[in-house]
Design an enzyme around this catalytic site. Structure first.
Site, PDB file in Angstrom:
ATOM      1  N   ASN A 195       2.499  -4.820  -3.306  1.00 13.71           N
ATOM      2  CA  ASN A 195       1.104  -5.210  -3.066  1.00 13.71           C
ATOM      3  C   ASN A 195       0.255  -3.946  -2.884  1.00 13.71           C
ATOM      4  O   ASN A 195       0.657  -3.022  -2.183  1.00 13.71           O
ATOM      5  CB  ASN A 195       1.046  -6.074  -1.801  1.00 13.71           C
ATOM      6  CG  ASN A 195      -0.246  -6.836  -1.651  1.00 13.71           C
ATOM      7  OD1 ASN A 195      -0.761  -7.395  -2.624  1.00 13.71           O
ATOM      8  ND2 ASN A 195      -0.799  -6.858  -0.448  1.00 13.71           N
ATOM      9  N   ASP A 225     -11.545 -10.787  -0.966  1.00 13.58           N
ATOM     10  CA  ASP A 225     -12.815 -11.042  -0.291  1.00 13.58           C
ATOM     11  C   ASP A 225     -13.862 -10.145  -0.937  1.00 13.58           C
ATOM     12  O   ASP A 225     -13.529  -9.128  -1.535  1.00 13.58           O
ATOM     13  CB  ASP A 225     -12.759 -10.892   1.242  1.00 13.58           C
ATOM     14  CG  ASP A 225     -12.155  -9.604   1.746  1.00 13.58           C
ATOM     15  OD1 ASP A 225     -12.150  -8.594   1.010  1.00 13.58           O
ATOM     16  OD2 ASP A 225     -11.680  -9.591   2.904  1.00 13.58           O
ATOM     17  N   GLU A 232       0.819  -1.220   0.000  1.00 16.52           N
ATOM     18  CA  GLU A 232       0.000   0.000   0.000  1.00 16.52           C
ATOM     19  C   GLU A 232       0.852   1.270   0.000  1.00 16.52           C
ATOM     20  O   GLU A 232       0.643   2.167   0.805  1.00 16.52           O
ATOM     21  CB  GLU A 232      -0.954  -0.018   1.201  1.00 16.52           C
ATOM     22  CG  GLU A 232      -1.821  -1.264   1.237  1.00 16.52           C
ATOM     23  CD  GLU A 232      -2.767  -1.333   2.442  1.00 16.52           C
ATOM     24  OE1 GLU A 232      -2.584  -0.533   3.378  1.00 16.52           O
ATOM     25  OE2 GLU A 232      -3.670  -2.181   2.431  1.00 16.52           O
ATOM     26  N   GLU A 288      -5.467 -10.870  -1.693  1.00 20.83           N
ATOM     27  CA  GLU A 288      -6.281 -10.755  -0.476  1.00 20.83           C
ATOM     28  C   GLU A 288      -7.769 -10.700  -0.824  1.00 20.83           C
ATOM     29  O   GLU A 288      -8.513  -9.847  -0.328  1.00 20.83           O
ATOM     30  CB  GLU A 288      -5.907  -9.483   0.297  1.00 20.83           C
ATOM     31  CG  GLU A 288      -4.432  -9.375   0.629  1.00 20.83           C
ATOM     32  CD  GLU A 288      -4.081  -8.151   1.478  1.00 20.83           C
ATOM     33  OE1 GLU A 288      -4.987  -7.489   2.024  1.00 20.83           O
ATOM     34  OE2 GLU A 288      -2.874  -7.857   1.592  1.00 20.83           O
ATOM     35  N   HIS A 323      -9.959  -6.502  -2.096  1.00 23.07           N
ATOM     36  CA  HIS A 323     -11.023  -6.379  -1.084  1.00 23.07           C
ATOM     37  C   HIS A 323     -12.200  -5.698  -1.779  1.00 23.07           C
ATOM     38  O   HIS A 323     -12.222  -4.475  -1.931  1.00 23.07           O
ATOM     39  CB  HIS A 323     -10.526  -5.571   0.111  1.00 23.07           C
ATOM     40  CG  HIS A 323      -9.416  -6.257   0.841  1.00 23.07           C
ATOM     41  ND1 HIS A 323      -9.609  -7.446   1.521  1.00 23.07           N
ATOM     42  CD2 HIS A 323      -8.102  -5.952   0.961  1.00 23.07           C
ATOM     43  CE1 HIS A 323      -8.450  -7.833   2.049  1.00 23.07           C
ATOM     44  NE2 HIS A 323      -7.525  -6.952   1.723  1.00 23.07           N
TER      45      HIS A 323
HETATM   46  C1  XIL Z   1      -5.998  -6.865   8.079  1.00 17.90           C
HETATM   47  C2  XIL Z   1      -6.309  -8.109   8.871  1.00 17.90           C
HETATM   48  O1  XIL Z   1      -7.187  -8.921   8.119  1.00 17.90           O
HETATM   49  C3  XIL Z   1      -6.958  -7.739  10.192  1.00 17.90           C
HETATM   50  O2  XIL Z   1      -7.132  -8.891  10.999  1.00 17.90           O
HETATM   51  C4  XIL Z   1      -6.087  -6.723  10.917  1.00 17.90           C
HETATM   52  O3  XIL Z   1      -6.743  -6.314  12.098  1.00 17.90           O
HETATM   53  C5  XIL Z   1      -5.788  -5.533  10.030  1.00 17.90           C
HETATM   54  O4  XIL Z   1      -5.199  -5.975   8.820  1.00 17.90           O
HETATM   55  N1  XIL Z   1      -4.671  -4.899   3.586  1.00 17.90           N
HETATM   56  C6  XIL Z   1      -3.640  -5.682   4.020  1.00 17.90           C
HETATM   57  C7  XIL Z   1      -3.878  -6.637   5.126  1.00 17.90           C
HETATM   58  O5  XIL Z   1      -2.568  -5.685   3.420  1.00 17.90           O
HETATM   59  O6  XIL Z   1      -2.731  -6.833   5.922  1.00 17.90           O
HETATM   60  C8  XIL Z   1      -5.018  -6.211   6.001  1.00 17.90           C
HETATM   61  O7  XIL Z   1      -5.269  -7.248   6.947  1.00 17.90           O
HETATM   62  C9  XIL Z   1      -6.233  -5.914   5.174  1.00 17.90           C
HETATM   63  C10 XIL Z   1      -5.961  -4.800   4.209  1.00 17.90           C
END
Ligand code: XIL
Length: 386
Positions: free
Chosen positions: A235, A301, A194, A299, A271
């Protein structure tokens, strides 16, 4: 089909994940069956309802779908991964069985973040990360490392008031120590996470403010030195489709590589909101692949507004499927990793108020339409050889 994928797909790991031999497959299958049986027995034993934050969740024993499993149907060289949450692993009887049976890759959801790995200077807490890597070994799963340089989860003892040189040295030590610790066991690392702001400029973080933009290149070079065989990724989120931020990411990666910085891959977090899926994902992955890097969905979802409706879950399934399709259509796409597989442990309700039910399995570890959609997509490609 238009835009059919080029085969053979590249094996993402240099040597990892190791292909399972016939004997290995038998052992893995036996492990899965044993885990599932044990999980089932434990579930019967506890018989308690759980809550997402702490307590164990009772759940019916998991039985793989008659259609197969995600890892079983994945084309050779493609990883279908999940983030792993030690709370699920240690508390939910059904969790380990589903994890072992369905996925051939894992990412530590939080255990390898700096704050958790080095609670005080020079004192490392490897247990959480090691547990995940050891289990992945036993399950024949590849490990994706997450994450080395981020603006979140920096330990409190790292002070923004330190002079640049001290901060740089602490960051270098961190990257080097973590990559060296997992050397040979992690096939790829999110080296920076990020680093872009919404407008595509470099995000205003402690690292940018104190070290200048060169910290990104430095991090990659330190990581390469510590494990020359690990693939090194940038990422990012909000870059799955053809957004302005994705344009900026493309330019960042192009420039880094032109400067000889060892960037091997680009991770797209994914996400997503079922109501507002990204557009042009396949084309976007392709233009990154054209830079000569691997790409990965790191990641995934897909959240829906709560309470989830049948229609919401159907839309969600379509989004999951579209993202998998996009990856499978791009030869350089190494993996699709979901950010947790059960709604029992998902981070979404805590971070996106009013949303949830974002995972492939519900809170009782029952597969949802999204899981069926992914199986169906993988099975269809097996049939057509696509
Ligand atoms: C999130 C986890 O899922 C949570 O459990 C934690 O509290 C915060 O981080 N982007 C990322 C991940 O790169 O590391 C994050 O994970 C979600 C967003």
């Amino acid at each position: 089909m238009a835009g059919a994928p080029t085969r053979p797909r590249p094996v993402p790991a240099v040597t990892r994940p190791r292909p399972l031999t016939a004997a290995g497959l038998l052992v893995a299958a036996a492990l899965v069956v044993a885990t599932v049986l044990l999980a089932g027995m434990a579930a019967v034993g506890t018989g308690r309802a759980g809550d997402p934050d702490g307590a164990a969740r009772a759940a019916p024993a998991y039985t793989p779908s008659a259609a197969g499993t995600l890892r079983g149907l994945a084309p050779p060289g493609t990883l279908i991964g999940t983030a792993v949450d030690p709370r699920g692993l240690n508390l939910d009887p059904a969790y380990p069985g589903v994890l072992a049976a369905e996925f051939n890759a894992v990412t530590a959801e939080n255990a390898m973040k700096w704050r958790n790995l080095e609670p005080s200077p020079g004192v490392y807490a490897w247990a959480g990360g090691d547990q995940i890597v050891d289990l992945a070994d036993r399950n024949g799963q590849a490990v994706y490392g997450h994450t080395l340089v981020w603006h979140n989860d920096v330990p409190d003892w790292v002070s923004p008031d330190w002079p640049a040189q001290r901060l740089r040295e602490v960051l270098r030590r961190h990257v080097t120590a973590v990559v060296a610790h997992y050397r040979g066991r992690v096939w790829a690392w999110d080296v920076v996470n990020e680093v872009l702001a919404e407008d595509g400029s470099l995000r205003d973080t402690l690292w940018l403010r104190k070290l200048g933009p060169g910290y990104v290149a430095d991090a990659f070079r330190w990581a390469r030195q510590a494990d020359p065989d690990a693939r090194l990724f940038v990422n990012e989120y909000g870059t799955e489709g053809r957004t302005a931020k994705a344009d900026a990411l493309l330019e960042l990666v192009r420039r880094l590589r032109a400067d000889g910085v060892p960037v091997d891959g680009v991770g797209f977090q994914g996400h997503l909101d079922a109501e507002r899926p990204p557009e042009g994902v396949r084309g976007n992955l392709r233009r990154f692949a054209a830079l000569g890097v691997r790409v990965a969905v790191t990641e995934l979802d897909v959240r829906v507004r709560l309470p989830a409706t049948g229609e919401g879950l159907r839309r969600q399934a379509a989004v999951y499927r579209d993202v998998l399709r996009a990856c499978l259509d791009v030869a350089a796409c190494a993996s699709v990793t979901v950010w947790g597989f059960t709604d029992a442990r998902s981070w979404i309700p805590g971070y996106h108020v009013g949303f949830g039910a974002a995972c492939l399995f519900d809170a009782d570890f029952r597969p949802k339409p999204a899981h069926a959609a992914l199986l169906d997509e993988l099975a269809a490609r097996r049939r057509t050889g696509g």
